[in-house]
Design an enzyme around this catalytic site. Structure first.
Site, short mmCIF file in Angstrom:
data_model
loop_
_atom_site.label_atom_id
_atom_site.label_comp_id
_atom_site.label_asym_id
_atom_site.label_seq_id
_atom_site.Cartn_x
_atom_site.Cartn_y
_atom_site.Cartn_z
N ASP A 137 -32.80 33.29 -52.34
CA ASP A 137 -33.58 34.53 -52.39
C ASP A 137 -33.05 35.41 -53.53
OD1 ASP A 137 -35.42 36.39 -51.43
OD2 ASP A 137 -34.04 37.24 -49.94
N HIS A 138 -33.93 35.88 -54.36
CA HIS A 138 -33.56 36.79 -55.46
C HIS A 138 -32.44 36.26 -56.36
CE1 HIS A 138 -36.15 40.11 -54.21
NE2 HIS A 138 -35.79 39.83 -52.96
N ILE A 151 -39.02 38.17 -44.35
CA ILE A 151 -38.62 39.11 -43.29
C ILE A 151 -37.10 39.02 -43.08
CG2 ILE A 151 -38.85 39.65 -40.83
CD1 ILE A 151 -41.75 38.45 -41.07
N ASP A 152 -36.44 40.11 -43.29
CA ASP A 152 -35.00 40.20 -43.07
C ASP A 152 -34.66 41.41 -42.20
OD1 ASP A 152 -32.27 40.14 -43.18
OD2 ASP A 152 -32.08 40.33 -45.34
N ASP A 178 -35.55 35.90 -59.99
CA ASP A 178 -36.13 37.24 -59.99
C ASP A 178 -35.84 37.94 -61.32
OD1 ASP A 178 -36.98 39.80 -59.59
OD2 ASP A 178 -35.84 40.14 -57.74
N GLY A 184 -40.22 42.08 -48.81
CA GLY A 184 -40.19 43.39 -48.15
C GLY A 184 -41.24 43.56 -47.07
N SER A 196 -40.98 43.41 -43.62
CA SER A 196 -40.60 43.76 -42.25
C SER A 196 -41.49 44.89 -41.76
CB SER A 196 -39.13 44.19 -42.20
OG SER A 196 -38.30 43.05 -42.15
N GLU A 198 -41.28 36.30 -60.09
CA GLU A 198 -41.77 37.61 -59.62
C GLU A 198 -42.27 38.45 -60.78
OE1 GLU A 198 -39.66 39.71 -56.56
OE2 GLU A 198 -40.34 41.68 -57.25
P1 13P Z 1 -37.43 43.20 -45.62
O1 13P Z 1 -36.30 44.12 -46.02
O2 13P Z 1 -38.71 43.94 -45.50
O3 13P Z 1 -37.11 42.41 -44.40
O4 13P Z 1 -37.64 42.16 -46.83
C1 13P Z 1 -36.81 41.03 -46.98
C2 13P Z 1 -37.01 40.34 -48.30
O5 13P Z 1 -37.92 40.59 -49.06
C3 13P Z 1 -36.03 39.30 -48.64
O6 13P Z 1 -36.23 38.80 -49.93
O1 G3H Z 2 -34.29 40.98 -50.38
C1 G3H Z 2 -33.18 41.14 -49.91
C2 G3H Z 2 -32.75 40.52 -48.64
O2 G3H Z 2 -33.24 41.19 -47.53
C3 G3H Z 2 -31.28 40.29 -48.56
O3 G3H Z 2 -30.50 41.41 -48.57
O4 G3H Z 2 -28.56 41.04 -50.13
O5 G3H Z 2 -28.36 42.55 -48.12
O6 G3H Z 2 -28.50 40.08 -47.83
P1 G3H Z 2 -28.89 41.26 -48.67
ZN ZN Z 3 -36.94 40.27 -51.33
#
Ligand code: 13P
Ligand code: G3H
Ligand code: ZN
Length: 330
Positions: free
Chosen positions: A93-94, A276-277, A115, A233, A235, A145
């Site tokens: 992720d990212h 969703i995180d 990203d 993003g 959630s 992205e």
């Molecule tokens: P949320 O913070 O909305 O859960 O998004 C998570 C996300 O985009 C992880 O890459």
């Molecule tokens: O997009 C970001 C994710 O929700 C992860 O966040 O770097 O705090 O684990 P984090």
């Molecule tokens: Zn993200």
């Protein structure tokens, strides 16, 4: 060098093609520890949903990326043991550099995000293409992205957001060869997605956020028909959790997310991966705080991480069944 194929993982290609055709989205859940991984796999096996396990920069720092990779390998076996061989993707992720993406590909990730969204357009194209060229040699899929999301989490922060410009998407996809594209249409990272002044308040005083820019999404779909789109993003920041947290010693202020109804609508379009995180963080925190307040003598971590895991599983099942529509698609 280890290929994800040896670990029983899959890339996103097939998954996304089916999701677009079927009008649903694949859940991409972040994980940092064993309880989160167990909850994700239990929920996705029980609902028979394909799933993307996401590892962020923060997760790598917290848990160590080698351990997380072995956990993903374990997740494949765990799912089988629970009775269903669901398709599982291990996704970076990212990712923020070619080196990091290469490192993950070489250690068994089946999908990476590069990203480059904060870079000038041409630099984003060049970096993304470099990652795609390497990843595709190993049959690993790549998410790029365009557009910048607002919001802050540990390692992902941006003060200035801007929507994706539909005029760029065709050129970007053609020049880079990416397999999916994350776009910015009003979602943002974290539990405080909007400033209170951007929202209205409903009768109970709860903040109601401005709607997502479905007009931009439609325009993007028109320009790259059938191409897999990703929403970060996403959630919803369930207010029940915010309330439990705040009545059990927490202090979350003005927490607001994306209404599920809008995600349901997005999942029916070319949006085929929804990240969703934060909702998972809220579910766990609500459960842990409840144990701490109601059973103050408890000090066995299993007695608070266990309920946190159960709550997380419930949340994920709800996402698969009632929001993303991925239940039954494994
Ligand atoms: P949320 O913070 O909305 O859960 O998004 C998570 C996300 O985009 C992880 O890459
Ligand atoms: O997009 C970001 C994710 O929700 C992860 O966040 O770097 O705090 O684990 P984090
Ligand atoms: Zn993200």
């Amino acid at each position: 060098m280890v290929s994800y194929k040896e670990l029983g993982l899959v890339n996103t290609r097939d998954m996304f093609a089916k999701a677009i055709k079927g009008g649903y989205a694949i859940p991409a859940f972040n994980f940092n520890n064993m309880e989160q991984m167990q909850a994700i796999i239990q929920a996705c096996v029980e609902t028979s949903s394909p799933v993307i396990l996401q590892v962020s920069a923060g997760a790598r720092k917290y848990a160590n990326q080698t351990l997380l990779r072995y956990m993903a390998q374990g997740a494949v076996e765990y799912a089988k043991e629970l009775g269903k061989n669901i398709p599982i993707v291990l996704h970076l992720d990212h990712g923020n550099s070619f080196e990091l993406c290469k490192d993950c590909i070489d250690m068994g990730f089946s999908s990476v995000m590069i990203d480059g969204s904060a870079l000038p357009y041409d630099e984003n194209v060049a970096l993304t293409k470099k990652v795609v060229d390497y990843a595709h040699q190993h049959d690993v899929t790549v998410e790029g992205e365009l557009g910048v999301l607002a919001g802050v989490e540990d390692e992902v922060a941006s003060e200035h957001s801007h929507y994706t410009d539909p005029a760029d998407v065709e050129d970007f996809v053609k020049k880079t060869g990416v397999d999916s594209l994350a776009i910015s249409i009003g979602t943002s990272h974290g539990a405080n997605k909007f400033k209170p002044e951007q929202c209205t308040r409903n009768a109970e005083g709860i903040l109601v956020p401005p709607p997502l820019r479905f007009d931009i999404l439609k325009e993007i779909e028109k320009r790259i028909p059938g191409f897999p789109i990703v929403l970060h993003g996403s959630s919803s920041v369930p207010q029940e959790y915010v309330k439990i947290i705040n009545t059990h010693g927490g202090a979350l202020k003005d927490a607001v997310g994306i209404p599920e109804e809008q995600l349901r609508e997005a999942a029916k379009s070319a949006v085929c991966k929804i990240n969703i995180d934060s909702d998972g963080r809220l579910a766990m925190t609500a459960a842990v705080r409840t144990v701490f307040v109601e059973q103050p003598a408890e000090f066995d971590p299993r007695k608070y991480l266990g309920p946190a895991r159960d709550e997380l599983k419930k949340l994920y099942m709800h996402k698969c069944e009632s929001v993303l529509g991925s239940a039954g698609k494994a």
